[in-house]
Design a protein around this motif. Structure first.
Motif, mmCIF file in Angstrom:
data_model
loop_
_atom_site.group_PDB
_atom_site.id
_atom_site.type_symbol
_atom_site.label_atom_id
_atom_site.label_comp_id
_atom_site.label_asym_id
_atom_site.label_seq_id
_atom_site.Cartn_x
_atom_site.Cartn_y
_atom_site.Cartn_z
ATOM 1 N N CYS A 182 21.909 1.902 8.054
ATOM 2 C CA CYS A 182 23.051 2.869 7.469
ATOM 3 C C CYS A 182 24.059 2.079 6.822
ATOM 4 C CB CYS A 182 23.557 3.746 8.655
ATOM 5 S SG CYS A 182 24.525 3.091 9.837
ATOM 6 N N LEU A 183 24.179 0.880 7.409
ATOM 7 C CA LEU A 183 25.074 -0.111 6.728
ATOM 8 C C LEU A 183 24.950 -0.789 5.535
ATOM 9 C CD1 LEU A 183 26.569 -1.887 9.845
ATOM 10 C CD2 LEU A 183 28.116 -0.404 8.304
ATOM 11 N N LYS A 184 23.478 -1.065 5.310
ATOM 12 C CA LYS A 184 22.982 -1.478 4.152
ATOM 13 C C LYS A 184 22.998 -0.417 3.178
ATOM 14 C CE LYS A 184 19.723 -5.147 5.997
ATOM 15 N NZ LYS A 184 18.300 -5.504 6.118
ATOM 16 N N ASN A 185 22.600 0.764 3.589
ATOM 17 C CA ASN A 185 22.426 1.879 2.671
ATOM 18 C C ASN A 185 23.874 2.197 2.072
ATOM 19 O OD1 ASN A 185 19.926 2.143 3.372
ATOM 20 N ND2 ASN A 185 20.175 4.105 4.645
ATOM 21 N N GLN A 244 22.819 3.889 14.685
ATOM 22 C CA GLN A 244 22.850 5.378 14.455
ATOM 23 C C GLN A 244 24.670 5.333 14.087
ATOM 24 O OE1 GLN A 244 20.487 6.174 18.476
ATOM 25 N NE2 GLN A 244 22.033 7.651 17.813
ATOM 26 N N GLU A 245 25.126 4.462 13.365
ATOM 27 C CA GLU A 245 26.739 4.435 13.372
ATOM 28 C C GLU A 245 27.027 5.332 12.270
ATOM 29 O OE1 GLU A 245 25.295 0.296 14.544
ATOM 30 O OE2 GLU A 245 24.555 1.845 12.881
ATOM 31 N N HIS A 263 29.323 4.229 23.115
ATOM 32 C CA HIS A 263 30.148 3.323 22.701
ATOM 33 C C HIS A 263 30.893 3.640 21.168
ATOM 34 C CE1 HIS A 263 28.056 0.219 25.325
ATOM 35 N NE2 HIS A 263 28.870 1.177 26.018
ATOM 36 N N GLY A 264 29.719 4.112 20.198
ATOM 37 C CA GLY A 264 29.835 4.400 18.813
ATOM 38 C C GLY A 264 30.562 5.754 18.755
ATOM 39 N N HIS A 265 30.615 6.643 19.313
ATOM 40 C CA HIS A 265 31.242 7.766 19.671
ATOM 41 C C HIS A 265 32.847 7.419 19.765
ATOM 42 C CE1 HIS A 265 27.184 9.683 20.632
ATOM 43 N NE2 HIS A 265 27.364 9.760 19.335
ATOM 44 N N CYS A 266 32.947 6.614 20.801
ATOM 45 C CA CYS A 266 34.284 6.262 21.210
ATOM 46 C C CYS A 266 35.037 5.456 20.069
ATOM 47 C CB CYS A 266 34.116 5.459 22.456
ATOM 48 S SG CYS A 266 33.654 6.046 23.874
ATOM 49 N N ILE A 267 34.369 4.517 19.456
ATOM 50 C CA ILE A 267 34.991 3.800 18.436
ATOM 51 C C ILE A 267 35.339 4.617 17.084
ATOM 52 C CG2 ILE A 267 34.655 1.969 16.821
ATOM 53 C CD1 ILE A 267 33.251 0.530 18.951
ATOM 54 N N ALA A 268 34.441 5.522 16.881
ATOM 55 C CA ALA A 268 34.637 6.374 15.881
ATOM 56 C C ALA A 268 35.821 7.468 15.996
ATOM 57 C CB ALA A 268 33.394 7.170 15.382
#
Length: 323
Positions: A266-269, A44-45, A68-73
């Motif tokens: 999403c990273l590959k995309n 979901q990054e 965690h992803g929201h925090c880092i973003a």
């Protein structure tokens, strides 16, 4: 919205940092290094980064149990986050918040939230503070599809409209509320229209496409920041793993997660699109991959050696003193 080379590299780094953070903490949990219940954001990054790239420290976000992803973003320090998950007194919340309650007020990250639908009301309060200050700030709440069945979320959306708050409601539909498919738990197939029924514009995006999320989130945030009241963002995206680390995922079809990792990453995309359009070079992205892995390894090493608190901090920060 056209992004510069520097902005593209930053977006990729943020997404890669989230991915590797989540992959690594799963290993550490299995080794018994990280205590407590943990939910990872892998897959979901693009949502967190696509939204938060429009925000600054004066803007607020509030997250979910999968935070965690929201925090880092939003810019929270990865080493301090890792220390928090390890239970260190040097963590962002001195080791007392852990995975589901990690926060960093200095970055406008008001915290992860273990209660489904618990974030939107808090976020609207922060949006009202932005409005009263008149500083152009906005507040963003991240929620899952399950939160759209909660009365707290409905009340928050209605209040934001009535009070014309600079609030953006981001709903990440990953298909499951814990281990229950959305088709079994949600009576409305179109969550975006459910949001719109409260009287604000909603922008739908492919949650596996950073560029789509970035564009739609930009429109929603611009609407709210300009003083037009709240807006919504709805993304469809699948999580790669179970509800929590260790979830046996018996409710998912055979081969489902493998398919997602191969075709909905999403990273590959992002790599395929930027390299195909010659916006970036492979060696630039590879260098970021290497740098991120170095940062993650350093954060784990520091967290293993960081001190744990002895219980003396338990009563600190329970109440705010206005004296």
């Amino acid at each position: 919205m056209q992004l510069s080379e520097q902005a593209l590299l930053r977006a990729y780094r943020q997404m890669k940092l989230i991915r590797e953070f989540e992959e690594r903490i799963q290993r550490e949990i299995m080794l018994g290094q990280i205590p407590g219940f943990t939910h990872v954001y892998s897959g979901q990054e693009a949502n967190a980064v696509g939204v938060c790239e429009h925000l600054s420290d004066k803007d607020y976000i509030i997250s979910t149990h999968r935070g965690h992803g929201h925090c880092i973003a939003k810019g929270c320090d990865v080493k301090d986050m890792m220390k928090e998950l390890f239970g260190s007194s040097e963590g962002l919340c001195k080791g007392r918040g852990g995975s589901m309650h990690v926060a960093d007020i200095s970055k406008g990250m008001l915290g992860a939230n273990g209660i489904v639908g618990g974030g939107p009301p808090i976020s609207v309060g922060a949006a009202l503070a932005c409005k009263l200050r008149g500083d152009g700030g906005v507040s963003v709440s991240f929620s899952g599809d399950g939160s759209t069945n909660q009365g707290t979320t409905f009340e928050a959306m209605n209040m934001a409209v009535v009070l014309e708050a600079p609030q953006v409601f981001v709903f990440e539909d990953n298909g499951y509320a814990e281990n229950t498919g959305a088709s079994f738990s949600t009576g409305c197939e179109d969550i975006a229209s459910r949001q719109a029924s409260f009287g604000f514009p909603v922008f739908s995006a492919d949650g596996t496409d950073f560029f789509d999320v970035y564009d739609k989130a930009g429109q929603a945030i611009e609407h709210a920041r300009a003083g037009n009241g709240p807006a919504g963002v709805y993304t469809k995206v699948d999580r790669f793993y179970g509800h929590f680390v260790g979830d046996p995922m018996g409710y998912r079809a055979k081969g489902e997660t493998e398919y997602l990792k191969e075709h909905k990453d999403c990273l590959k995309n992002f790599r395929a699109r930027t390299l195909g359009a010659e916006l970036l070079k492979a060696e630039q992205l590879d260098a970021i991959d290497e740098d991120v892995m170095t940062e993650i390894e350093a954060s784990v090493a520091a967290s293993r050696e960081a001190p744990r608190h002895d219980g003396s901090l338990v009563e600190e920060d329970v109440y705010v003193s206005y004296a």
